[in-house]
Design a protein around this motif. Structure first.
Motif, short mmCIF file in Angstrom:
data_model
loop_
_atom_site.label_atom_id
_atom_site.label_comp_id
_atom_site.label_asym_id
_atom_site.label_seq_id
_atom_site.Cartn_x
_atom_site.Cartn_y
_atom_site.Cartn_z
N GLY A 153 0.77 -1.23 0.00
CA GLY A 153 0.00 0.00 0.00
C GLY A 153 0.80 1.27 0.00
O GLY A 153 0.24 2.37 -0.10
N VAL A 154 2.13 1.19 0.10
CA VAL A 154 2.98 2.38 0.10
C VAL A 154 3.67 2.49 -1.26
O VAL A 154 4.22 1.52 -1.77
CB VAL A 154 4.03 2.33 1.23
CG1 VAL A 154 4.91 3.57 1.19
CG2 VAL A 154 3.36 2.18 2.58
N SER A 155 3.64 3.69 -1.83
CA SER A 155 4.23 3.92 -3.14
C SER A 155 5.64 4.50 -3.00
O SER A 155 5.86 5.45 -2.24
CB SER A 155 3.35 4.88 -3.94
OG SER A 155 3.95 5.20 -5.16
N TYR A 156 6.58 3.93 -3.74
CA TYR A 156 7.96 4.42 -3.79
C TYR A 156 8.26 4.76 -5.25
O TYR A 156 8.40 3.87 -6.08
CB TYR A 156 8.94 3.37 -3.28
CG TYR A 156 8.68 2.92 -1.86
CD1 TYR A 156 9.33 3.52 -0.78
CD2 TYR A 156 7.76 1.89 -1.59
CE1 TYR A 156 9.09 3.12 0.52
CE2 TYR A 156 7.52 1.48 -0.29
CZ TYR A 156 8.17 2.09 0.76
OH TYR A 156 7.93 1.69 2.06
N LYS A 157 8.37 6.04 -5.53
CA LYS A 157 8.48 6.49 -6.92
C LYS A 157 9.90 6.97 -7.22
O LYS A 157 10.42 7.85 -6.55
CB LYS A 157 7.49 7.62 -7.16
CG LYS A 157 7.12 7.84 -8.61
CD LYS A 157 5.94 8.79 -8.71
CE LYS A 157 5.43 8.90 -10.14
NZ LYS A 157 4.85 7.64 -10.64
N SER A 158 10.49 6.39 -8.27
CA SER A 158 11.84 6.77 -8.71
C SER A 158 11.73 7.41 -10.09
O SER A 158 11.30 6.75 -11.05
CB SER A 158 12.76 5.55 -8.78
OG SER A 158 12.88 4.93 -7.51
N ILE A 159 12.13 8.68 -10.18
CA ILE A 159 12.05 9.40 -11.45
C ILE A 159 13.43 9.98 -11.77
O ILE A 159 14.03 10.65 -10.93
CB ILE A 159 11.02 10.54 -11.39
CG1 ILE A 159 9.62 9.97 -11.10
CG2 ILE A 159 11.00 11.33 -12.69
CD1 ILE A 159 8.55 11.04 -10.97
N GLY A 160 13.92 9.70 -12.98
CA GLY A 160 15.24 10.22 -13.34
C GLY A 160 15.66 9.83 -14.73
O GLY A 160 14.82 9.63 -15.62
N LYS A 161 16.99 9.70 -14.90
CA LYS A 161 17.53 9.42 -16.23
C LYS A 161 18.72 8.47 -16.12
O LYS A 161 19.34 8.33 -15.06
CB LYS A 161 17.96 10.71 -16.91
CG LYS A 161 19.01 11.51 -16.14
CD LYS A 161 19.31 12.84 -16.83
CE LYS A 161 20.32 13.67 -16.02
NZ LYS A 161 20.62 14.97 -16.68
N ILE B 126 19.21 11.09 -24.13
CA ILE B 126 19.83 11.58 -22.90
C ILE B 126 21.30 11.88 -23.17
O ILE B 126 22.05 11.03 -23.64
CB ILE B 126 19.70 10.56 -21.75
CG1 ILE B 126 18.24 10.14 -21.58
CG2 ILE B 126 20.27 11.13 -20.46
CD1 ILE B 126 17.29 11.28 -21.31
N GLU B 127 21.72 13.10 -22.85
CA GLU B 127 23.12 13.49 -23.02
C GLU B 127 23.93 13.10 -21.79
O GLU B 127 23.39 12.97 -20.69
CB GLU B 127 23.21 14.99 -23.28
CG GLU B 127 22.54 15.44 -24.57
CD GLU B 127 22.68 16.93 -24.81
OE1 GLU B 127 23.22 17.63 -23.92
OE2 GLU B 127 22.26 17.39 -25.89
N ASP B 128 25.21 12.94 -22.00
CA ASP B 128 26.10 12.57 -20.90
C ASP B 128 26.04 13.63 -19.79
O ASP B 128 25.87 14.82 -20.05
CB ASP B 128 27.53 12.45 -21.43
CG ASP B 128 28.45 11.73 -20.44
OD1 ASP B 128 27.94 11.29 -19.38
OD2 ASP B 128 29.65 11.64 -20.72
N PHE B 129 26.15 13.17 -18.54
CA PHE B 129 26.10 14.10 -17.41
C PHE B 129 27.13 13.69 -16.36
O PHE B 129 27.59 12.53 -16.33
CB PHE B 129 24.70 14.14 -16.78
CG PHE B 129 24.16 12.80 -16.37
CD1 PHE B 129 24.41 12.28 -15.10
CD2 PHE B 129 23.38 12.05 -17.24
CE1 PHE B 129 23.92 11.04 -14.73
CE2 PHE B 129 22.88 10.81 -16.86
CZ PHE B 129 23.15 10.31 -15.60
N SER B 130 27.49 14.61 -15.53
CA SER B 130 28.53 14.38 -14.52
C SER B 130 27.90 13.73 -13.28
O SER B 130 26.77 14.05 -12.89
CB SER B 130 29.20 15.68 -14.14
OG SER B 130 30.10 15.47 -13.05
N ILE B 131 28.62 12.80 -12.69
CA ILE B 131 28.21 12.19 -11.44
C ILE B 131 29.17 12.57 -10.31
O ILE B 131 29.16 11.97 -9.23
CB ILE B 131 28.10 10.66 -11.56
CG1 ILE B 131 29.44 10.06 -12.01
CG2 ILE B 131 26.98 10.26 -12.49
CD1 ILE B 131 29.44 8.55 -11.97
#
Length: 252
Positions: free
Chosen positions: A99-107, A244-249
């Motif tokens: 019943g609990v939602s865990y939402k992951s949004i990204g790239k 998706i373009e390269d990005f820094s981590i």
């Protein structure tokens, strides 16, 4: 002209149905006519039955061939999964656990990830690679090394998802995978043998013959592991493939 059919005045005799049964010639004609009719009906019936059986056999054969192709193929979703396996997309993952939602949004760009995980309580930022991931709460200053957060199925790993799909079987309008096959696929190391008859449902959404969404209901799997009724579903949505373009981590 048959003169026996006319009287002495030249008028055609009326049919006497009693003669059909008493006169040998009339009776023979009737028997012959009835025999022809019965034979004609029998031939039509046999032909229709054969056509019907052939159609049924064709349908059954087609269904069996479809299942055989699915079961024997080592990578039956190679074409449909090709955009996802390119590892370049935006993602919107929603895990519903009890019943609990865990939402992951990204790239994702190759092995790099940048996304946020939110639930009712907090928001956590993730940044890193498939091998080293770091995260922090929204109000924290420093990132700390942490594993990917998921429930049993690592849906961030496309190889895991591909293996699950290849182990599944198509039933009516969706795919199914048994508890035991799911256990083998995700390599969950617990000392427990699961019931292979219990199934978990998988629904796919395709666009231009490419998978853009995977919905997995693995409640039966988790319920058997935890020995209690548990709801576990995940909805995986993908978009902007190869944009998706390269990005820094790097973390400052």
């Amino acid at each position: 002209m048959n003169y026996n059919e006319y009287d002495s005045n030249g008028n055609k005799k009326k049919i006497n149905f009693s003669d059909i049964f008493t006169d040998k010639t009339q009776r023979a004609r009737l028997i012959l006519l009835v025999s022809f009719v019965l034979i004609f009906i029998l031939v039509l019936s046999i032909r229709n039955n054969n056509n019907s059986l052939q159609k049924e056999e064709t349908i059954v054969k087609d269904k069996k061939e479809e299942v055989i192709v699915d079961e024997d193929s080592d990578n039956k979703f190679e074409e449909e999964f090709s955009n996802i396996i390119s590892n370049n997309y935006n993602f919107d993952f929603n895990l519903i656990y009890n019943g609990v939602s865990y939402k992951s949004i990204g790239k994702r760009y190759n092995e790099k990830y940048s996304y946020t995980l939110t639930n009712k309580e907090d928001k956590r930022l993730f940044l890193g690679t498939s091998h080293i991931m770091k995260s922090k709460l929204n109000d924290e200053k420093e990132y700390k090394e942490t594993p990917f957060l998921y429930a049993y199925i690592n849906y961030f790993d496309n190889d895991v998802l591909m293996n699950i799909l290849n182990k599944s079987a198509f039933v009516l309008d969706h795919y199914e995978i048994s508890n035991s096959d799911l256990m083998d696929t995700i390599d969950l190391r617990i000392n427990k043998k699961l019931n292979s008859d219990k199934k978990n449902n998988i629904d796919l959404v395709l666009k231009n013959n490419k998978i853009v969404e995977i919905d997995i209901d693995f409640s039966n799997f988790v319920s058997e592991i935890e020995n209690k009724k548990t709801t576990a579903k995940v909805e995986l949505k993908y978009s902007n493939f190869n944009k998706i373009e390269d990005f820094s981590i790097e973390i400052s």
